[in-house]
Enzyme design. Sequence first.
Site, PDB file in Angstrom:
ATOM      1  N   ASP A  15     -11.546  40.156 -93.052  1.00 46.78           N
ATOM      2  CA  ASP A  15     -11.930  39.773 -91.698  1.00 46.78           C
ATOM      3  C   ASP A  15     -12.490  41.007 -91.005  1.00 46.78           C
ATOM      4  OD1 ASP A  15     -11.977  38.048 -89.321  1.00 46.78           O
ATOM      5  OD2 ASP A  15     -10.366  39.303 -88.570  1.00 46.78           O
ATOM      6  N   SER A  16     -13.116  40.795 -89.849  1.00 44.89           N
ATOM      7  CA  SER A  16     -13.634  41.916 -89.073  1.00 44.89           C
ATOM      8  C   SER A  16     -12.512  42.760 -88.479  1.00 44.89           C
ATOM      9  CB  SER A  16     -14.535  41.390 -87.947  1.00 44.89           C
ATOM     10  OG  SER A  16     -13.802  40.509 -87.114  1.00 44.89           O
ATOM     11  N   TYR A  47     -17.492  41.551 -85.059  1.00 42.70           N
ATOM     12  CA  TYR A  47     -18.690  41.098 -85.758  1.00 42.70           C
ATOM     13  C   TYR A  47     -19.514  40.130 -84.900  1.00 42.70           C
ATOM     14  CZ  TYR A  47     -17.250  42.838 -90.418  1.00 42.70           C
ATOM     15  OH  TYR A  47     -16.914  43.606 -91.494  1.00 42.70           O
ATOM     16  N   GLY A  48     -18.872  39.519 -83.920  1.00 40.32           N
ATOM     17  CA  GLY A  48     -19.511  38.421 -83.180  1.00 40.32           C
ATOM     18  C   GLY A  48     -20.784  38.791 -82.459  1.00 40.32           C
ATOM     19  N   CYS A  78     -13.137  34.999 -91.675  1.00 42.67           N
ATOM     20  CA  CYS A  78     -13.831  35.375 -90.443  1.00 42.67           C
ATOM     21  C   CYS A  78     -14.916  34.336 -90.233  1.00 42.67           C
ATOM     22  CB  CYS A  78     -14.447  36.771 -90.602  1.00 42.67           C
ATOM     23  SG  CYS A  78     -15.548  37.284 -89.263  1.00 42.67           S
ATOM     24  N   ASN A  79     -14.868  33.630 -89.110  1.00 48.55           N
ATOM     25  CA  ASN A  79     -15.868  32.593 -88.858  1.00 48.55           C
ATOM     26  C   ASN A  79     -17.266  33.175 -88.764  1.00 48.55           C
ATOM     27  OD1 ASN A  79     -14.699  29.661 -88.002  1.00 48.55           O
ATOM     28  ND2 ASN A  79     -13.186  31.252 -87.629  1.00 48.55           N
ATOM     29  N   THR A  80     -17.386  34.349 -88.120  1.00 47.17           N
ATOM     30  CA  THR A  80     -18.709  34.944 -87.955  1.00 47.17           C
ATOM     31  C   THR A  80     -19.312  35.315 -89.308  1.00 47.17           C
ATOM     32  OG1 THR A  80     -18.050  35.814 -85.795  1.00 47.17           O
ATOM     33  CG2 THR A  80     -19.998  36.774 -86.815  1.00 47.17           C
ATOM     34  N   GLU A 157      -5.787  40.354 -78.932  1.00 46.21           N
ATOM     35  CA  GLU A 157      -5.496  41.673 -79.499  1.00 46.21           C
ATOM     36  C   GLU A 157      -4.708  42.547 -78.525  1.00 46.21           C
ATOM     37  OE1 GLU A 157      -8.759  43.570 -81.448  1.00 46.21           O
ATOM     38  OE2 GLU A 157      -9.080  41.869 -82.782  1.00 46.21           O
ATOM     39  N   CYS A 189     -12.604  30.485 -84.463  1.00 51.37           N
ATOM     40  CA  CYS A 189     -12.448  31.932 -84.612  1.00 51.37           C
ATOM     41  C   CYS A 189     -11.007  32.147 -85.026  1.00 51.37           C
ATOM     42  CB  CYS A 189     -12.749  32.646 -83.294  1.00 51.37           C
ATOM     43  SG  CYS A 189     -12.335  34.414 -83.316  1.00 51.37           S
ATOM     44  N   THR A 190     -10.786  33.071 -85.949  1.00 52.03           N
ATOM     45  CA  THR A 190      -9.438  33.195 -86.517  1.00 52.03           C
ATOM     46  C   THR A 190      -8.408  33.713 -85.512  1.00 52.03           C
ATOM     47  OG1 THR A 190     -10.163  35.322 -87.447  1.00 52.03           O
ATOM     48  CG2 THR A 190     -10.115  33.409 -88.927  1.00 52.03           C
ATOM     49  N   HIS A 191      -8.836  34.284 -84.404  1.00 55.15           N
ATOM     50  CA  HIS A 191      -7.887  34.677 -83.360  1.00 55.15           C
ATOM     51  C   HIS A 191      -7.347  33.461 -82.597  1.00 55.15           C
ATOM     52  CE1 HIS A 191      -9.740  38.639 -83.916  1.00 55.15           C
ATOM     53  NE2 HIS A 191      -8.794  39.171 -83.159  1.00 55.15           N
TER      54      HIS A 191
END
Length: 276
Positions: A15-16, A47-48, A78-80, A157, A189-191
């Site tokens: 992931d980013s 990354y977005g 990571c979706n992006t 975060e 988004c993974t967050h």
Amino acid sequence: MNDINRTLAPVGVFDSGVGGLTVAREIMRQLPNEKIVYFGDTARVPYGSKSKNTIIKYSKQIIRFLKTKGVKAIVVACNTASAMALEEIQPETDIPILGVIKPGAKTAVEKTKNKRIGIIGTEATIRSNIYKDIICEKDGSVTVVGKPCPLFVPLVEEGWIKDPVTREVAKRYLDYFRQEDIDTLVLGCTHYPLLRNTIGEVMGESVTLVNPAYETAVSLRALLQEKNLAAGNEHRYEGNMYDFYVSDTADKFKHFANSILPFHIEDIGQINIEEY
């Protein structure tokens, strides 16, 4: 590599930054026999807001690093990166590679009743229209509406998951969907699964939330079984089940990981990803 060694090889997850830990957590829950090597690109997050070519370059470097760890499959958590790079890197990778978008899109199509689906994600993911394209491939009668929610990532975060500020931001973003009459919302988004309770409260019980992290773990299990790569109960690893690496200092990553993973981690490797 013989068949037993192949099944005992780890799954690579990247992931980013820290968001992909929600995917790793689901894999740990649903595939408890699988060893995981996780890489978070903390030096180059987010990354977005990056270009497609940059994200492809980063993804290729990370895959080269994960291959040095002998991984048997890779999850782009990571979706992006799944949106911008997966199509390009998949044909060049000689091991199975899975993104987080198709599993989430598939479930959204299965869940919607009024055929109106919302997507929230980074600016790059929403701009790519990849969720819309995949959903409409599966069912052309579905209407898909997307909304970037860039502030969700720093709020998560920062650890402000249950903070009133986060709830207010969620209301500001998600009010957009009220006029769109959606009945299904993809947390793209993974967050975002870490804000599931807040998002669910704002959207109400009439809207089904789809968590691609969960669906990706389900898809990974099916993929490993199909390729005869799944680790069985009868085999045991020597050493750690889970290894973590980052591209920048590990302190913030460690704090976040220990707040969401079901166990405490101490050792995190820091590498220079630019060397790969």
